[in-house]
Scaffold this active site. Structure first.
Site, PDB file in Angstrom:
ATOM      1  N   ASP A  80      10.934  32.303  14.056  1.00 50.04           N
ATOM      2  CA  ASP A  80      11.643  31.031  14.195  1.00 50.04           C
ATOM      3  C   ASP A  80      13.094  31.236  14.634  1.00 50.04           C
ATOM      4  O   ASP A  80      13.594  30.537  15.525  1.00 50.04           O
ATOM      5  CB  ASP A  80      11.596  30.309  12.842  1.00 50.04           C
TER       6      ASP A  80
ATOM      7  N   SER B  78      11.345  23.435   8.238  1.00 56.94           N
ATOM      8  CA  SER B  78      10.560  24.407   7.474  1.00 56.94           C
ATOM      9  C   SER B  78      10.462  24.091   5.984  1.00 56.94           C
ATOM     10  O   SER B  78       9.535  24.564   5.322  1.00 56.94           O
ATOM     11  CB  SER B  78      11.151  25.807   7.661  1.00 56.94           C
TER      12      SER B  78
ATOM     13  N   GLU C 214      18.862  42.959   2.698  1.00 54.85           N
ATOM     14  CA  GLU C 214      20.045  42.512   3.445  1.00 54.85           C
ATOM     15  C   GLU C 214      20.787  41.453   2.629  1.00 54.85           C
ATOM     16  O   GLU C 214      20.186  40.789   1.772  1.00 54.85           O
ATOM     17  CB  GLU C 214      19.648  41.913   4.807  1.00 54.85           C
TER      18      GLU C 214
ATOM     19  N   ASP D 186       4.397  26.781  10.252  1.00 53.85           N
ATOM     20  CA  ASP D 186       4.925  25.558   9.663  1.00 53.85           C
ATOM     21  C   ASP D 186       5.201  24.504  10.728  1.00 53.85           C
ATOM     22  O   ASP D 186       5.081  23.309  10.504  1.00 53.85           O
ATOM     23  CB  ASP D 186       6.175  25.848   8.844  1.00 53.85           C
TER      24      ASP D 186
ATOM     25  N   HIS E  24      12.807  22.628  16.976  1.00 53.87           N
ATOM     26  CA  HIS E  24      11.379  22.726  16.683  1.00 53.87           C
ATOM     27  C   HIS E  24      10.584  21.843  17.638  1.00 53.87           C
ATOM     28  O   HIS E  24      11.114  20.899  18.226  1.00 53.87           O
ATOM     29  CB  HIS E  24      11.100  22.279  15.260  1.00 53.87           C
TER      30      HIS E  24
END
Length: 591
Positions: free
Chosen positions: A338, A111, A290, A379, A474
């Site tokens: 992802d 990424s 977060e 991506d 990926h």
């Protein structure tokens, strides 16, 4: 107009509810359906060549084409439809293309390298962020002089506002590429820096965010712990310490910096504070919900203090940015799509796709296609497949071909429609390792798990994989680009991923290529004789000058002829006078 037609078709498909099975049996159903699509396609040929005042790029992290398809089916099934005939909002955008996702040194990229490509326009090496391919992974010294700037930076320099929205941490790869330069994408905070990095003066990504924050009007996501000292605890989780070792409180420093620059800043960390933000009186907004990444959308309700959805963050960001009359650039990342895939959990990933698509719908509602370019892309992909022989409308997470009547494979065990080529769901048993990954338990001689009595639609079910890994990988195939608005037709075939950045720059007239700006709408103007005039006015002026010069040349030519004639006549008179003869009749009076 073309986008409006697509949206109308989408609305019709939504309100019509479940598919008409009997109607689909008739050829006329498909003929009428194709006719509507053809009308929309023909209307899309009316190219929008306006300058994009605003650019919004939606990035579905890991959202390969199989993920788009499965997300489409899930969205339909959540509405009570069979799902296959559903259209995601992103699929209603009139222009589409494919993006090649390889990086400078990797066939299957990550990424950081991909974000550098589509946000900066340069292909770089695996795991490097905001730098060119001369930079060596994890080597600080190699980054010197090799940083590359993003479209966000170019937009800011052009006087536009800029924003970043993500469901991951704001220091993560995709958002980080808008403002940071690092040879290692995981240098989130100073605790992550290597000794070599410290010695050679490299900065962690959180610190780079603070330093670049002048350019960013609004930033919403996670990543609080990288912004505050390790001797302090988190706002929401008092037993969790923050992680900065340099003692800097970057959140407080951000507030001070914005105030000293004359802005009215607002920092928020929970849903109530987010909802209470007064956009009109707030000049700069930072929301960190977060310590690290935000929750998956399917688990967002479990957050005691509450988190905004990606659609709500997108809406708030647009409200903040559209106060600038010169326009804006906005990156919106559905980053946990992802993460769900890496965990081998299609349920979490696909529900984030649906939430991401809702954010796109919100952006379309709030903007105009006349001046706002919207791009939706990914991506990279994942090794995620939709297979088997599932019947129409079968639960996308279920056994194939029919949840109520599954068919076994050659090992006499059923299997699901959704499967990963690799990942933690190898045999169905796993544990969470020290890195927080789901690591598969591998038993000698063990075979594939029997799914006969397993609820494969459960939120925590991990799809089976062919190869055991603690993190699914990926995929390397091309990903989709969907686009609407000014110059969206420039996405038309198969492109290098780095091409996306250049289209955004060209369409919005930022960066070095200003050719698209030279038009009569006063975005492109010419300095002429001390005045600023439009190109068309300059063209008209030149035409008038040209005609005037022709007329002037003709007049001068006639005057020269008259002068020559008069000169010849004068000479004749002088000659006759000297000779004593009578002069002849002038040439001009002879019959």
């Amino acid at each position: 107009m073309y986008l409006l037609l697509y949206q109308v078709l989408l609305f019709i498909s939504i309100v019509s509810g479940k598919r008409d099975i009997e109607a689909e049996k008739k050829p006329s159903f498909w003929k009428d359906n194709a006719k509507k699509e053809l009308e929309a396609a023909l209307d899309a040929q009316r190219l929008n060549t306006n300058v994009a005042k605003n650019v919004i790029i939606f990035l579905g992290d890991g959202m390969g084409i199989s993920t788009v398809t499965a997300g489409r089916i899930l969205k339909g099934q959540l509405r009570g439809e069979s799902g296959e005939e559903t259209k995601l909002t992103m699929e209603t955008l009139p222009h589409a293309a494919l993006s090649k996702t390889y990086s400078a040194n990797a066939q299957v990229s990550d990424s950081a390298a991909t974000a550098t490509a589509f946000l900066c326009g340069v292909k770089s090496n695996w795991y490097t962020l905001g730098v060119n391919a001369a930079t060596v992974y994890d080597n600080c010294e190699s980054t010197k002089g090799n940083g590359v700037e993003s479209v966000l930076v170019d937009s800011y320099k052009a006087g536009k506002s800029a924003g970043v929205v993500t469901t991951t941490r704001i220091q993560h790869a995709t958002p980080g590429a808008t403002y940071a330069h690092a040879p290692n994408r995981e240098w989130y905070g100073d605790a992550d820096l290597t000794e070599e990095a410290k010695q050679n003066g490299c900065k962690d990504i959180a610190l780079q965010f603070y330093e670049a924050s002048d350019m960013i009007t609004v930033a919403l996501g996670g990543g609080r712990k990288y912004m505050q000292p390790e001797n302090t605890t988190d706002y929401e989780y008092p037993k969790m310490s923050n992680s900065r070792k340099d003692g800097k409180d970057l959140i407080q420093m951000w507030k001070n910096k914005m105030t000293s620059s004359g802005f009215e800043p607002k920092f928020v960390w929970n849903k109530k504070e987010f909802d209470d933000v007064d956009v009109e009186s707030t000049d700069r907004l930072l929301g960190l919900f977060e310590p690290s990444d935000m929750h998956y959308d399917a688990e967002r309700s479990k957050d005691g203090e509450g988190e905004p959805s990606i659609a709500e963050m997108t809406s708030k960001a647009i409200q903040m940015l559209q106060k600038n009359d010169k326009g804006y650039f906005l990156l919106v990342e559905g980053g946990r799509i992802d993460h769900g895939h890496h965990s081998g959990n299609a349920y979490l990933s696909l529900h984030d796709v649906v939430a991401f698509d809702n954010a796109i719908a919100e952006a379309l509602r709030m903007t105009s296609q006349e001046d706002t370019m919207i791009i939706v892309t990914a991506d990279h992909s994942h090794v995620f497949t939709i297979g088997g022989k599932s019947i129409r409308g079968n639960n996308i997470f279920g056994l194939q071909p029919d949840v109520s009547n599954p068919v076994n494979a050659l090992d006499n065990k059923p299997y699901t429609t959704l499967i990963y080529a690799n990942g933690p769901g190898f045999h169905g048993e796993y544990f969470v390792n020290a890195m927080g990954y789901n690591e598969p338990i591998i038993k000698n001689g063990s075979s594939r798990e029997d799914l006969t009595n397993v609820n494969t639609t459960a939120p925590d079910y991990l799809q089976q994989s062919a190869i055991p890994l603690d993190s699914e990988t990926h995929g390397g195939e091309d990903v989709a680009i969907f686009a609407s608005g000014p110059m969206a037709h420039l996405f038309h075939g198969v492109h290098e991923q780095s091409y996306i950045a250049y289209v955004m720059r060209y369409a919005s007239c930022v960066g070095p290529d200003q050719g698209h700006c030279m038009k009569e709408d006063d975005i492109g103007r010419i300095e002429y004789l001390g005045s600023s005039i439009s190109v068309s006015t300059a063209n008209s002026t030149l035409r008038i000058q040209f005609i005037f010069l022709i007329i002037l040349s003709v007049v001068i030519f006639i005057l020269l002829l008259l002068l020559i004639r008069n000169s010849l006549n004068s000479k004749r008179k002088a000659n006759y006078k000297e000779s004593g003869k009578a002069p002849d009749v002038p040439l001009s009076t002879r019959p």
